[in-house]
Design a protein around this motif. Structure first.
Motif, PDB file in Angstrom:
ATOM      1  N   CYS A   1       0.836  -1.196   0.000  1.00 61.28           N
ATOM      2  CA  CYS A   1       0.000   0.000   0.000  1.00 61.28           C
ATOM      3  C   CYS A   1       0.877   1.254   0.000  1.00 61.28           C
ATOM      4  N   GLY A   2       1.919   1.257   0.843  1.00 58.74           N
ATOM      5  CA  GLY A   2       2.843   2.390   0.880  1.00 58.74           C
ATOM      6  C   GLY A   2       3.633   2.534  -0.404  1.00 58.74           C
ATOM      7  N   ASN A   3       3.993   1.402  -1.014  1.00 58.38           N
ATOM      8  CA  ASN A   3       4.735   1.462  -2.278  1.00 58.38           C
ATOM      9  C   ASN A   3       3.892   2.072  -3.393  1.00 58.38           C
ATOM     10  N   ASN A   4       2.604   1.773  -3.402  1.00 57.87           N
ATOM     11  CA  ASN A   4       1.720   2.406  -4.383  1.00 57.87           C
ATOM     12  C   ASN A   4       1.724   3.922  -4.219  1.00 57.87           C
ATOM     13  N   PHE A   5       1.729   4.361  -2.959  1.00 53.13           N
ATOM     14  CA  PHE A   5       1.758   5.793  -2.688  1.00 53.13           C
ATOM     15  C   PHE A   5       3.071   6.410  -3.179  1.00 53.13           C
ATOM     16  N   LYS A   6       4.156   5.677  -3.023  1.00 60.90           N
ATOM     17  CA  LYS A   6       5.443   6.182  -3.522  1.00 60.90           C
ATOM     18  C   LYS A   6       5.394   6.351  -5.037  1.00 60.90           C
ATOM     19  N   GLN A   7       4.718   5.407  -5.709  1.00 57.84           N
ATOM     20  CA  GLN A   7       4.583   5.523  -7.163  1.00 57.84           C
ATOM     21  C   GLN A   7       3.763   6.755  -7.538  1.00 57.84           C
ATOM     22  N   LEU A   8       2.711   7.036  -6.766  1.00 51.62           N
ATOM     23  CA  LEU A   8       1.921   8.238  -7.027  1.00 51.62           C
ATOM     24  C   LEU A   8       2.742   9.497  -6.769  1.00 51.62           C
ATOM     25  N   GLY A   9       3.573   9.469  -5.735  1.00 52.85           N
ATOM     26  CA  GLY A   9       4.428  10.615  -5.456  1.00 52.85           C
ATOM     27  C   GLY A   9       5.422  10.851  -6.579  1.00 52.85           C
ATOM     28  N   LEU A  10       6.008   9.766  -7.079  1.00 54.15           N
ATOM     29  CA  LEU A  10       6.956   9.889  -8.194  1.00 54.15           C
ATOM     30  C   LEU A  10       6.241  10.392  -9.443  1.00 54.15           C
ATOM     31  N   ALA A  11       5.024   9.889  -9.690  1.00 54.09           N
ATOM     32  CA  ALA A  11       4.256  10.337 -10.854  1.00 54.09           C
ATOM     33  C   ALA A  11       3.932  11.829 -10.756  1.00 54.09           C
ATOM     34  N   THR A  12       3.582  12.275  -9.555  1.00 56.92           N
ATOM     35  CA  THR A  12       3.257  13.689  -9.368  1.00 56.92           C
ATOM     36  C   THR A  12       4.468  14.570  -9.610  1.00 56.92           C
ATOM     37  N   HIS A  13       5.620  14.158  -9.116  1.00 58.92           N
ATOM     38  CA  HIS A  13       6.844  14.944  -9.326  1.00 58.92           C
ATOM     39  C   HIS A  13       7.249  14.943 -10.797  1.00 58.92           C
ATOM     40  N   ASN A  14       7.080  13.820 -11.474  1.00 62.23           N
ATOM     41  CA  ASN A  14       7.392  13.786 -12.908  1.00 62.23           C
ATOM     42  C   ASN A  14       6.436  14.671 -13.698  1.00 62.23           C
ATOM     43  N   TYR A  15       5.169  14.686 -13.308  1.00 60.68           N
ATOM     44  CA  TYR A  15       4.201  15.576 -13.956  1.00 60.68           C
ATOM     45  C   TYR A  15       4.636  17.028 -13.775  1.00 60.68           C
ATOM     46  N   HIS A  16       5.031  17.378 -12.555  1.00 56.94           N
ATOM     47  CA  HIS A  16       5.437  18.757 -12.280  1.00 56.94           C
ATOM     48  C   HIS A  16       6.706  19.100 -13.054  1.00 56.94           C
ATOM     49  N   ALA A  17       7.609  18.139 -13.171  1.00 59.19           N
ATOM     50  CA  ALA A  17       8.827  18.388 -13.929  1.00 59.19           C
ATOM     51  C   ALA A  17       8.520  18.626 -15.406  1.00 59.19           C
ATOM     52  N   ALA A  18       7.476  17.965 -15.908  1.00 62.09           N
ATOM     53  CA  ALA A  18       7.123  18.104 -17.326  1.00 62.09           C
ATOM     54  C   ALA A  18       6.357  19.389 -17.607  1.00 62.09           C
ATOM     55  N   TYR A  19       5.485  19.804 -16.690  1.00 64.07           N
ATOM     56  CA  TYR A  19       4.581  20.929 -16.960  1.00 64.07           C
ATOM     57  C   TYR A  19       4.764  22.110 -16.017  1.00 64.07           C
ATOM     58  N   ASP A  20       5.653  21.991 -15.047  1.00 67.20           N
ATOM     59  CA  ASP A  20       5.887  23.055 -14.065  1.00 67.20           C
ATOM     60  C   ASP A  20       4.615  23.394 -13.294  1.00 67.20           C
ATOM     61  N   LYS A  21       3.784  22.421 -13.060  1.00 74.93           N
ATOM     62  CA  LYS A  21       2.573  22.596 -12.272  1.00 74.93           C
ATOM     63  C   LYS A  21       2.061  21.215 -11.888  1.00 74.93           C
ATOM     64  N   LEU A  22       1.149  21.180 -10.919  1.00 74.83           N
ATOM     65  CA  LEU A  22       0.537  19.930 -10.497  1.00 74.83           C
ATOM     66  C   LEU A  22      -0.698  19.648 -11.338  1.00 74.83           C
ATOM     67  N   PRO A  23      -1.100  18.385 -11.448  1.00 72.70           N
ATOM     68  CA  PRO A  23      -2.341  18.104 -12.178  1.00 72.70           C
ATOM     69  C   PRO A  23      -3.515  18.758 -11.473  1.00 72.70           C
ATOM     70  N   GLN A  24      -4.411  19.316 -12.236  1.00 72.41           N
ATOM     71  CA  GLN A  24      -5.531  20.056 -11.652  1.00 72.41           C
ATOM     72  C   GLN A  24      -6.621  19.113 -11.185  1.00 72.41           C
TER      73      GLN A  24
END
Length: 364
Positions: free
Chosen positions: A44-67
């Motif tokens: 369960c915690g590892n899934n959350f880590k994947q979401l955290g990594l996905a969020t940071h990669n999104y921000h790195a790509a678009y300079d913002k968080l998903p809305q």
């Protein structure tokens, strides 16, 4: 004289051996169950880590968080944006939809972002008589069960400790974005419209002011945010929280009871309103609502069976993909009106030791 050797157990010896085995099994089973639950919680915690990594990669790509609260809209509509539609999402998509390409769900994202032909039941007409072949790009509003992507279960969004599965939910999620420490500003998300809506801003001019003052989460309903907006530091700020999904058992953590007076302000002013005023918690089972509380639309009833916690990962409505930090983990859900209005929704989980939270720096 003949001597005979005994080649079998006596009844007493057999019973002693059986008793010893029973004791060993009794000692080992809790340990095995604890080890399995520890493994589930780690997953369960590892899934959350994947979401955290996905969020940071999104921000790195678009300079913002998903809305949270985005998508297509019918620009000339004059009715409540919370209404369902087969030809637009009405800006009701959750932030999890935008994260799909960054958590190894590129194929699902491509099905959503492009027009989609056909339906799972072979029909070409959706409820309301609107043709859906093809479905529009970004799909209809998220509760439309005939649109295959919205009913898709995504393993990364599920905690193995949660047994919830199948209807009346669509695609479930055990992870929700943090909208802050008050539900007042978030009422704009589900209330009677969006702060971007000309109709609702005109008729309710105080809503944008309230939203600006009270939306203090990493994610803000229908507003764009980025890491630059996190003033307390990413390591000190909760970005997402874990939620338990509804099993249809009237659990106070997974079904929202309506305030006796369907008044948003009651819940905003008193986060324990449903606990202290309604007194509808079962005294014999304090983790569940009273058995006499029924599903329905009247004040004091539960939100309907389609509105369980975590039932739609694609929807930005509060019971499905949002959480607040104003109440402690595993506290009750308290609503006013419907799932498209204020629902004070704390984090929750089905494993021992509290809940997981994802910090804005990616730590769990």
């Amino acid at each position: 004289m003949h001597h005979f050797t005994r080649k079998a157990f006596t009844l007493v010896e057999l019973l002693v051996v059986i008793a010893i085995i029973g004791v060993l099994v009794g000692l080992l089973l809790p340990a095995v169950q604890a080890a399995r639950e520890a493994a589930r919680r780690m997953s369960c915690g590892n899934n959350f880590k994947q979401l955290g990594l996905a969020t940071h990669n999104y921000h790195a790509a678009y300079d913002k968080l998903p809305q949270h609260g985005t998508g297509t809209a019918i620009e000339d509509r004059t009715t409540d944006w919370a209404q369902s539609s087969n030809i637009a999402t009405n800006r009701r998509l959750s932030a999890l939809v935008g994260l799909l390409p960054f958590m190894e769900q590129q194929a699902l994202w491509e099905r959503i972002s492009a027009p989609l032909v056909g339906r799972t039941d072979g029909q070409t007409i959706a409820p309301g008589g609107i043709a859906t072949s093809p479905w529009p790009a970004m799909g209809p509003t998220p509760q439309i069960i005939q649109y295959p992507p919205w009913a898709t279960e995504i393993a990364t969004l599920r905690c193995p400790s949660d047994p919830g599965f199948g209807l009346p939910a669509l695609g479930r999620t055990n992870y929700a974005v943090c909208l802050g420490d008050t539900s007042d500003g978030a009422s704009i998300l589900g209330g009677r419209g969006t702060i971007l809506s000309v109709v609702n801003t005109t008729s309710n001019p105080t809503w944008p002011v309230r939203a600006t003052a009270n939306n203090r989460g990493v994610f803000k309903p229908q507003q764009q945010t980025g890491f630059r907006d996190i003033l307390d530091g990413t390591a000190n700020t909760i970005m997402m929280g874990e939620i338990a999904t509804d099993l249809g058992d009237k659990d106070i953590r997974t079904r929202s009871i309506r305030g006796q007076a369907v008044n948003t302000q009651n819940i905003v002013d008193n986060p324990t309103y449903c606990r202290s005023t309604n007194n509808r918690i079962d005294p014999l089972r304090p983790r569940f609502w009273d058995p006499t509380v029924v599903d329905g639309t009247a004040a004091g009833n539960l939100l309907g069976t389609l509105h369980g916690r975590g039932f739609q990962w694609a929807s930005s409505f509060l019971p499905f993909t949002a959480m607040f930090t104003v109440l402690p983990p595993n506290a009750e859900l308290c609503g006013a009106g419907s799932e498209s209005q204020v629902v004070l929704a704390p984090p929750s989980s089905r494993h021992q030791g509290g809940v997981h939270v994802l910090m804005a720096d990616g730590a769990v």
